[in-house]
Motif scaffolding. Structure first.
Motif, short mmCIF file in Angstrom:
data_model
loop_
_atom_site.label_atom_id
_atom_site.label_comp_id
_atom_site.label_asym_id
_atom_site.label_seq_id
_atom_site.Cartn_x
_atom_site.Cartn_y
_atom_site.Cartn_z
N GLU A 13 -3.11 -3.18 3.37
CA GLU A 13 -4.30 -3.75 4.10
C GLU A 13 -4.66 -2.57 5.20
O GLU A 13 -3.84 -1.78 5.44
CB GLU A 13 -3.86 -4.73 5.27
N VAL A 14 -6.05 -2.38 5.14
CA VAL A 14 -6.69 -1.39 6.05
C VAL A 14 -7.67 -1.80 6.78
O VAL A 14 -8.11 -3.08 6.72
CB VAL A 14 -7.38 -0.07 5.13
N GLY A 15 -7.86 -1.04 7.84
CA GLY A 15 -8.96 -1.48 8.98
C GLY A 15 -10.27 -1.21 8.61
O GLY A 15 -10.56 -0.69 7.47
N LYS A 16 -11.12 -0.58 9.67
CA LYS A 16 -12.34 -0.28 9.15
C LYS A 16 -12.21 1.37 8.88
O LYS A 16 -11.28 2.12 9.22
CB LYS A 16 -13.28 -0.19 10.51
N GLN A 17 -13.41 1.83 8.18
CA GLN A 17 -13.32 3.14 7.65
C GLN A 17 -13.66 4.08 8.75
O GLN A 17 -14.42 3.75 9.82
CB GLN A 17 -14.48 3.29 6.65
#
Length: 157
Positions: A45-49
């Protein structure tokens, strides 16, 4: 002919160390003027670029911006939920696969050059020395044989 062989050996001997020390020690990306060394760790899972690769290069030179020696221009960087981007970021290796980059040093040409001496580089230098010695001894042996042949030939009067 002898001079040509010697010239080739000398030029090769001088150029090999340049190549040996030109490679980086590890794969990394640069974000906000800091090196993030890439690991084999992934996140799901990743957040914003937060950025992307703006320059790519695989040799020790000084670049600016979000530079990488592993990923092409346009490769995005992301926040990792719950982790401060000043410690770790995620880099999109392929669609849906995110590699963790851990912040190590401030990105300067000198810091990258200092980190570029690896076991691989040391092995290259060792190979360079061994090849140089082999070339030197082969050259001496050829010269010695040629000199011995000239001594054996009878002189004409």
């Amino acid at each position: 002919m002898k001079k040509l062989v010697v010239s080739i050996l000398i030029v090769g001997w001088l150029l090999l160390p340049i190549q040996a020390f030109a490679n980086f020690a590890s794969f990394f990306v640069v974000y906000e003027d800091h090196v993030y060394e890439l690991s084999s760790e992934t996140v799901d899972e990743v957040g914003k670029q937060i950025g992307e690769v703006t320059e790519y290069g695989d040799r020790v030179e000084f670049y600016s911006g979000n530079f990488s020696n592993a990923y092409e221009v346009g490769t995005p960087y992301y926040e990792i939920p719950g982790v401060d981007p000043a410690e770790k970021i995620a880099v999109e290796e392929s669609p849906g696969v995110y590699i963790v980059g851990e912040r190590t040093v401030e990105f300067t040409g000198e810091a990258v050059r200092e980190s570029s001496l690896t076991t691989e580089s040391i092995g290259s230098v060792f190979s360079f020395v061994v090849l140089g010695l082999i070339g030197f001894f082969l050259f001496r042996r050829i010269s010695f044989r040629k000199g011995k042949k000239e001594e054996e030939e009878p002189e004409e009067e």
